[in-house]
Design an enzyme around this catalytic site. Structure first.
Site, PDB file in Angstrom:
ATOM      1  N   HIS A  82      16.520  11.776  14.022  1.00 57.07           N
ATOM      2  CA  HIS A  82      17.520  10.753  13.697  1.00 57.07           C
ATOM      3  C   HIS A  82      16.866   9.531  13.047  1.00 57.07           C
ATOM      4  O   HIS A  82      16.773   8.456  13.636  1.00 57.07           O
ATOM      5  CB  HIS A  82      18.304  10.356  14.950  1.00 57.07           C
ATOM      6  N   HIS A  86      17.420  11.749   7.721  1.00 56.96           N
ATOM      7  CA  HIS A  86      18.659  12.429   8.144  1.00 56.96           C
ATOM      8  C   HIS A  86      19.869  11.737   7.513  1.00 56.96           C
ATOM      9  O   HIS A  86      20.781  12.400   7.008  1.00 56.96           O
ATOM     10  CB  HIS A  86      18.777  12.425   9.672  1.00 56.96           C
ATOM     11  N   HIS A 122      25.921   6.186   9.507  1.00 60.29           N
ATOM     12  CA  HIS A 122      26.498   6.890  10.660  1.00 60.29           C
ATOM     13  C   HIS A 122      25.563   7.032  11.872  1.00 60.29           C
ATOM     14  O   HIS A 122      26.034   7.252  12.988  1.00 60.29           O
ATOM     15  CB  HIS A 122      27.001   8.286  10.244  1.00 60.29           C
ATOM     16  N   ASP A 123      24.246   6.889  11.692  1.00 64.67           N
ATOM     17  CA  ASP A 123      23.307   6.976  12.824  1.00 64.67           C
ATOM     18  C   ASP A 123      22.371   5.768  12.885  1.00 64.67           C
ATOM     19  O   ASP A 123      21.292   5.851  13.486  1.00 64.67           O
ATOM     20  CB  ASP A 123      22.468   8.261  12.733  1.00 64.67           C
ATOM     21  N   ASP A 246      27.184  16.119   8.509  1.00 67.67           N
ATOM     22  CA  ASP A 246      26.275  15.737   9.589  1.00 67.67           C
ATOM     23  C   ASP A 246      25.511  16.928  10.163  1.00 67.67           C
ATOM     24  O   ASP A 246      24.383  16.784  10.629  1.00 67.67           O
ATOM     25  CB  ASP A 246      27.081  15.052  10.700  1.00 67.67           C
TER      26      ASP A 246
END
Length: 319
Positions: A82, A86, A122-123, A246
């Protein structure tokens, strides 16, 4: 490393790699290496330019560049999986899906811009541990978000906090209020949709609202377009789009897939070790056994590859 102000300033080696960006087989790891683990900024500049994001947001390319740098800096390079590579991979897959005619016919530009931004953030600030771990450990984030969609809520909230913190990187500052609210809501919804505990709920809604009605219509009917284009169903399409992006790395070419498998294995295994050290429940009690084999096998094959050895065993095992 000097990050470019415009696309024209990108170093030749990186520009050459980015020329391949529209292909699904694009090698994100080569970009990771060439950019010294800053692939998100460079890929973001390229993809956002293609989708005319600055034009839609009425922001300068310099603001976008600053924003991408800030977001990327808040991904943890120390995470095996992560990290910003990614995020760049998910952004790449999102753009790939958005270029498909069936998707283009269902979404408007606000949807596209929201999807690209959601993929990018998103992360952000992911700690390399799962929601279950954070809840079991009684972490500050778990307490803040009441043990509910802890990481996803944090990613979405932090993305807007970072954006609004400095005028230099505030890509939303010139937007009309109503449009900004719609864009913000769409980004938040997509980031929250990446939470896996609601996976089957999202898939079921998508299948029942979109797949089944389209399949049941006759081919000469205009109904499928109206089915897809209702606000509720555009929402479902956007959720499914980012969800697919994802988890798309198993669909990449084998070499890329193996690298991702090794990275996620390493991260999950590190979590299991920490759970044991802290006396926490082991969230994945069966999986780590499989993951350990996968990680060891991955290292074995990688070692052979680095030795440029074409057989199944290293030379010393051939006696």
């Amino acid at each position: 490393m000097v990050v470019p102000i415009t696309l024209n300033d990108i170093p030749p080696q990186i520009a050459q790699l980015l020329d391949m960006e529209e292909q699904w087989d694009f090698n994100i790891f080569e970009l990771e290496t060439a950019t010294h683990k800053r692939p998100l900024t460079y890929l973001g500049l390229k993809i956002f330019a293609q989708f005319r994001v600055c034009e839609f947001l009425s922001c300068s390319e310099a603001s976008l560049r600053s924003w991408l740098q800030v977001i990327e800096a808040n991904y943890h390079a120390s995470n095996s999986y992560h990290n910003s590579t990614h995020a760049a991979d998910v952004l790449h897959a999102t753009a790939h899906f958005l270029r498909k005619e069936r998707v283009k016919g269902s979404l408007d530009q606000l949807d596209e811009v929201a999807a690209l931004i959601a993929a990018t953030v998103h992360d952000v600030d992911h700690p390399g541990r799962t929601n279950s771990f954070l809840c079991n450990a009684g972490s500050e984030l778990a307490i803040l978000y009441n043990d509910t969609a802890v990481l996803e809520s944090h990613h979405a909230a932090l993305a807007f906090q970072l954006t609004g913190r400095d005028n230099k990187c505030n890509i939303f500052k010139n937007m009309e209020r109503t449009q900004f609210r719609a864009l913000r809501q769409s980004i938040i919804d997509m980031v929250l949709a990446t939470e896996m505990t609601r996976h089957f709920e999202h898939v079921s809604k998508f299948v029942n609202s979109i797949n089944k009605p389209i399949a049941s219509e006759s081919s000469d009917c205009d109904c499928p377009a109206s089915i897809k284009n209702s606000p509720e169903n555009r929402l479902l399409i956007k959720r499914m789009l980012i969800k697919c992006a994802d988890v798309a790395n198993p669909c990449r070419p084998l070499e890329l897939c193996i690298e991702w498998a090794g990275r996620i294995s390493e991260e999950y295994f590190a979590q299991t070790d920490e759970e044991k050290r802290q006396g926490l429940p082991v969230v994945m009690p069966v999986l780590p056994n499989l993951i350990q084999h996968l990680a060891e096998n991955y290292k074995y094959w990688k070692t052979l590859d680095e030795m440029k050895f074409k057989g199944l065993r290293p030379p010393q095992d051939l006696s």
